[in-house]
Every structure is written in C-alpha cells, then in structure tokens.
Design a protein around this motif. Sequence first.
Motif, PDB file in Angstrom:
ATOM      1  N   VAL A  18      11.964  15.766  -1.873  1.00 57.82           N
ATOM      2  CA  VAL A  18      11.114  14.590  -2.090  1.00 57.82           C
ATOM      3  C   VAL A  18      11.638  13.472  -1.191  1.00 57.82           C
ATOM      4  O   VAL A  18      12.815  13.117  -1.250  1.00 57.82           O
ATOM      5  N   HIS A  19      10.755  12.945  -0.339  1.00 60.58           N
ATOM      6  CA  HIS A  19      11.150  11.909   0.619  1.00 60.58           C
ATOM      7  C   HIS A  19      10.412  10.604   0.345  1.00 60.58           C
ATOM      8  O   HIS A  19       9.239  10.602  -0.033  1.00 60.58           O
ATOM      9  N   LEU A  20      11.118   9.500   0.578  1.00 61.15           N
ATOM     10  CA  LEU A  20      10.471   8.215   0.765  1.00 61.15           C
ATOM     11  C   LEU A  20      10.260   8.044   2.261  1.00 61.15           C
ATOM     12  O   LEU A  20      11.180   8.241   3.056  1.00 61.15           O
ATOM     13  N   VAL A  21       9.047   7.705   2.650  1.00 63.78           N
ATOM     14  CA  VAL A  21       8.690   7.624   4.057  1.00 63.78           C
ATOM     15  C   VAL A  21       8.107   6.245   4.332  1.00 63.78           C
ATOM     16  O   VAL A  21       7.294   5.744   3.551  1.00 63.78           O
ATOM     17  N   TYR A  22       8.540   5.629   5.425  1.00 61.38           N
ATOM     18  CA  TYR A  22       8.019   4.310   5.770  1.00 61.38           C
ATOM     19  C   TYR A  22       8.046   4.128   7.281  1.00 61.38           C
ATOM     20  O   TYR A  22       8.807   4.813   7.984  1.00 61.38           O
ATOM     21  N   PRO A  23       7.227   3.222   7.816  1.00 59.36           N
ATOM     22  CA  PRO A  23       7.178   3.044   9.263  1.00 59.36           C
ATOM     23  C   PRO A  23       8.539   2.641   9.811  1.00 59.36           C
ATOM     24  O   PRO A  23       9.299   1.929   9.161  1.00 59.36           O
ATOM     25  N   SER A  24       8.827   3.097  10.994  1.00 60.63           N
ATOM     26  CA  SER A  24      10.121   2.807  11.610  1.00 60.63           C
ATOM     27  C   SER A  24      10.103   1.410  12.200  1.00 60.63           C
ATOM     28  O   SER A  24       9.534   1.159  13.257  1.00 60.63           O
ATOM     29  N   ARG A  25      10.691   0.468  11.482  1.00 60.18           N
ATOM     30  CA  ARG A  25      10.815  -0.887  11.995  1.00 60.18           C
ATOM     31  C   ARG A  25      12.053  -1.517  11.387  1.00 60.18           C
ATOM     32  O   ARG A  25      12.462  -1.207  10.277  1.00 60.18           O
ATOM     33  N   ARG A  26      12.640  -2.440  12.122  1.00 58.60           N
ATOM     34  CA  ARG A  26      13.919  -2.996  11.700  1.00 58.60           C
ATOM     35  C   ARG A  26      13.780  -3.900  10.490  1.00 58.60           C
ATOM     36  O   ARG A  26      14.541  -3.802   9.532  1.00 58.60           O
ATOM     37  N   TYR A  27      12.827  -4.806  10.538  1.00 57.79           N
ATOM     38  CA  TYR A  27      12.666  -5.758   9.440  1.00 57.79           C
ATOM     39  C   TYR A  27      11.532  -5.321   8.526  1.00 57.79           C
ATOM     40  O   TYR A  27      10.475  -4.923   8.980  1.00 57.79           O
ATOM     41  N   GLN A  28      11.757  -5.454   7.236  1.00 58.15           N
ATOM     42  CA  GLN A  28      10.731  -5.140   6.247  1.00 58.15           C
ATOM     43  C   GLN A  28      10.628  -6.306   5.287  1.00 58.15           C
ATOM     44  O   GLN A  28      11.634  -6.961   4.988  1.00 58.15           O
ATOM     45  N   PRO A  29       9.435  -6.594   4.775  1.00 56.20           N
ATOM     46  CA  PRO A  29       9.331  -7.615   3.734  1.00 56.20           C
ATOM     47  C   PRO A  29      10.212  -7.257   2.542  1.00 56.20           C
ATOM     48  O   PRO A  29      10.435  -6.079   2.251  1.00 56.20           O
ATOM     49  N   LEU A  30      10.675  -8.281   1.857  1.00 55.93           N
ATOM     50  CA  LEU A  30      11.541  -8.047   0.706  1.00 55.93           C
ATOM     51  C   LEU A  30      10.846  -7.185  -0.347  1.00 55.93           C
ATOM     52  O   LEU A  30      11.480  -6.361  -1.001  1.00 55.93           O
ATOM     53  N   ARG A  31       9.523  -7.343  -0.496  1.00 52.84           N
ATOM     54  CA  ARG A  31       8.811  -6.532  -1.493  1.00 52.84           C
ATOM     55  C   ARG A  31       8.906  -5.041  -1.167  1.00 52.84           C
ATOM     56  O   ARG A  31       9.017  -4.211  -2.060  1.00 52.84           O
ATOM     57  N   GLY A  42      -2.195   1.756   7.589  1.00 48.71           N
ATOM     58  CA  GLY A  42      -1.651   0.557   6.972  1.00 48.71           C
ATOM     59  C   GLY A  42      -0.818   0.803   5.737  1.00 48.71           C
ATOM     60  O   GLY A  42      -0.742  -0.047   4.841  1.00 48.71           O
ATOM     61  N   VAL A  43      -0.159   1.966   5.660  1.00 45.58           N
ATOM     62  CA  VAL A  43       0.646   2.314   4.485  1.00 45.58           C
ATOM     63  C   VAL A  43       2.057   1.755   4.633  1.00 45.58           C
ATOM     64  O   VAL A  43       2.695   1.910   5.681  1.00 45.58           O
ATOM     65  N   ASP A  44       2.541   1.091   3.593  1.00 47.95           N
ATOM     66  CA  ASP A  44       3.892   0.530   3.615  1.00 47.95           C
ATOM     67  C   ASP A  44       4.943   1.566   3.234  1.00 47.95           C
ATOM     68  O   ASP A  44       6.015   1.621   3.836  1.00 47.95           O
ATOM     69  N   VAL A  45       4.648   2.372   2.217  1.00 52.46           N
ATOM     70  CA  VAL A  45       5.588   3.375   1.712  1.00 52.46           C
ATOM     71  C   VAL A  45       4.797   4.616   1.318  1.00 52.46           C
ATOM     72  O   VAL A  45       3.730   4.507   0.705  1.00 52.46           O
ATOM     73  N   ALA A  46       5.313   5.783   1.667  1.00 54.73           N
ATOM     74  CA  ALA A  46       4.708   7.039   1.212  1.00 54.73           C
ATOM     75  C   ALA A  46       5.767   7.865   0.506  1.00 54.73           C
ATOM     76  O   ALA A  46       6.957   7.795   0.837  1.00 54.73           O
ATOM     77  N   ILE A  49       0.859  -1.177   0.000  1.00 50.48           N
ATOM     78  CA  ILE A  49       0.000   0.000   0.000  1.00 50.48           C
ATOM     79  C   ILE A  49       0.899   1.232   0.000  1.00 50.48           C
ATOM     80  O   ILE A  49       1.746   1.403   0.885  1.00 50.48           O
ATOM     81  N   VAL A  50       0.731   2.077  -1.011  1.00 58.67           N
ATOM     82  CA  VAL A  50       1.600   3.240  -1.223  1.00 58.67           C
ATOM     83  C   VAL A  50       0.744   4.496  -1.211  1.00 58.67           C
ATOM     84  O   VAL A  50      -0.340   4.536  -1.806  1.00 58.67           O
ATOM     85  N   ASN A  51       1.235   5.537  -0.540  1.00 56.83           N
ATOM     86  CA  ASN A  51       0.542   6.825  -0.488  1.00 56.83           C
ATOM     87  C   ASN A  51       1.416   7.880  -1.168  1.00 56.83           C
ATOM     88  O   ASN A  51       2.632   7.889  -0.977  1.00 56.83           O
ATOM     89  N   ALA A  52       0.799   8.762  -1.966  1.00 59.99           N
ATOM     90  CA  ALA A  52       1.567   9.789  -2.679  1.00 59.99           C
ATOM     91  C   ALA A  52       0.665  10.982  -2.973  1.00 59.99           C
ATOM     92  O   ALA A  52      -0.566  10.864  -2.980  1.00 59.99           O
ATOM     93  N   PRO A  53       1.264  12.153  -3.246  1.00 57.58           N
ATOM     94  CA  PRO A  53       0.466  13.328  -3.631  1.00 57.58           C
ATOM     95  C   PRO A  53      -0.272  13.096  -4.955  1.00 57.58           C
ATOM     96  O   PRO A  53       0.226  12.391  -5.838  1.00 57.58           O
ATOM     97  N   VAL A  54      -1.427  13.734  -5.083  1.00 58.32           N
ATOM     98  CA  VAL A  54      -2.278  13.515  -6.254  1.00 58.32           C
ATOM     99  C   VAL A  54      -1.568  13.908  -7.547  1.00 58.32           C
ATOM    100  O   VAL A  54      -1.511  13.129  -8.502  1.00 58.32           O
TER     101      VAL A  54
END
Length: 303
Positions: free
Chosen positions: A267-280, A138-142, A95-100
């Motif tokens: 321009v930033h890539l933003v994601y939840p702060s956690r150590r492990y991330q799925p490979l995708r 529930g956003v994986d990457v913004a 799930i990805v969030n971005a400006p319109v």
Amino acid sequence: MDSLQSMRLFTRVVELGSFSAAAREEDMSQPTMSKIIAALERSLGVRLLERTTTSLTPTEEGKRFYERSKRVIEEYVDAVADAQGRTQRLAGTLIVNAPVGLGELHLNGLFLEFLAQYPEIEIELILNDRVVDLVEEGVDVAIRLGSVLPPNVVARQIASSPRVLVASPDYIERNPKVRRPEDLVKHEYLRFAGVSFGAQMEFSRAAEKVVVEVGGRYRVNSSLALRQCFLAGAGLGTAGAWLVQDLIDTGALVRLLPKWQMASQPVHLVYPSRRYQPLRTRTLLQFLAARLPLLPGLYAPAA
C-alpha cells in the motif's frame, strides 16, 4: 507586472470563470485584468483561454498551465511562510484518489475523522481502480494498492496486506477439502477480472514453493463484488486481507491454508514530485501514514 503575479491572476480567472469576477476580487477593472492575461499569453506564445461573449474556457495548454501555476503559487506561499518562520494555515481543499473497495470499506471513516480534526480543510475523495496521472487530474494525494504506480511521482510504502485464501463455511462444507495448494484445481476459483495475472497462484511454506493453475467460470472487476461472491458461497479465492479480514474475524469467511503464504499487496501513498507542499497536504500524508497500517488486514511494512 511580474510573472508570478500574472500566474496568480490567471489561476483566479480560471477558478472564478470570468475576467469580471477575478477583477472584482482584485479591486481592478475588467479591461485591466483582460490585458494582464493577454500579456501573459503573448509572453508564453500560447493561447491559454478560449473567449466567447458568454464564457471563458481554458485551452488544453491553459489547463496544464493552470495546474502547474497553482502548484508554483502554493510552493511560493509555503516557501515564504517557512523563510519567515510562520506556520501555514491548515485550510483549503485536498483532492484524494483511492481504490473503490478500500475507499468504501475503510477510508470514509478515516477522512471524516481527519475533517473533524481540521475544520477548515475540505476533501474531495475520488474513488476508482485505474492508475491516474496525478498532475493531469489535479490529485494531491493518491492511495494505491499493489506495485503498479503512476509515472513521475513520489511513492511511499506505508503498509502491506497479506493475500489470503478464503471461502464461506457453506462452500467448505459442500466441496472437497483443501489441504494443499494443489487441491485448488478441484474448486471454482473466483478472481478479479481484467488483469493479466491471477490464473497461476504461487504458495510458499518455508523452503517449499508450489505454483497452481486455478480455474473458474466467474471473474469480476470489483473487489466489493468479489467479497460478496465469497460470502454467497459461489467459490473460493484469494484477496488482500484488507478486503476480508473483518469477515474472517466474525467467522463469515474461513481462511484456508493458513500455513502457506502468498505475495503481500503493498500500500503506497503517492503524490506529485515537488519540493514544497501545502501544510494541509503534509498533514494528511502524516495522518494516513499513521492510521492506514492500523486498519483490519493492513500492517506496517517490515523495517
């Protein structure tokens, strides 16, 4: 039953919407599944699900527990794969969030290219211009433009976009010349609505700095609508180059005061702060970090 397994079963009950469906998936009885979730609720001292004769609905606490449980399970799977020296499968939903404006102009093509490379990954692209809580929604990457970022996240700047002053050739022909920033006071200045900044513009050239109070009768809270206004000759204004560079390249818009600079838009890539991330997730982050700076009007940040 251990806590991790109970969490995993709870997430499946939420995702499938019933005890029966989750029980069939696990090859156990519906009463057994119900007892496991009830025991999890007792151990937490929190009601996670509202039960009726026809449906199951997570409570507010259940929704938050689901989001965190899902991430814990993903991290565990990833940690096991890493410890055993296996490569995690590139599959699942992101799930990805971005400006319109950025999404409609540039990101659709990038994500379709990404999906073509990884046929077992699914992407849900949510376009809006508000700052969202990644964990809550529930956003994986913004992908965020500017320096206003969500709280409690990892933010990595991967590009910047210079702000440029533009107008249509028709507007330029019909209105006074713009030779210096101070000349903007004679013009209809179009700008983004609903923000606290923008009425004052700061320009710099070498050591010289000029602050200009701009004014205009029209403001709009859509970057794509602003782009249309520039093209229609309704006024002049400033925008991130990502929004108008293609129009400058074709001559549909003209960049004014090219020797004067304004603050760039990060321009930033933003994601939840956690150590492990799925490979995708890691793969998408690497893809976007490499490809976004190559889009028109975007540049890799200075080292």
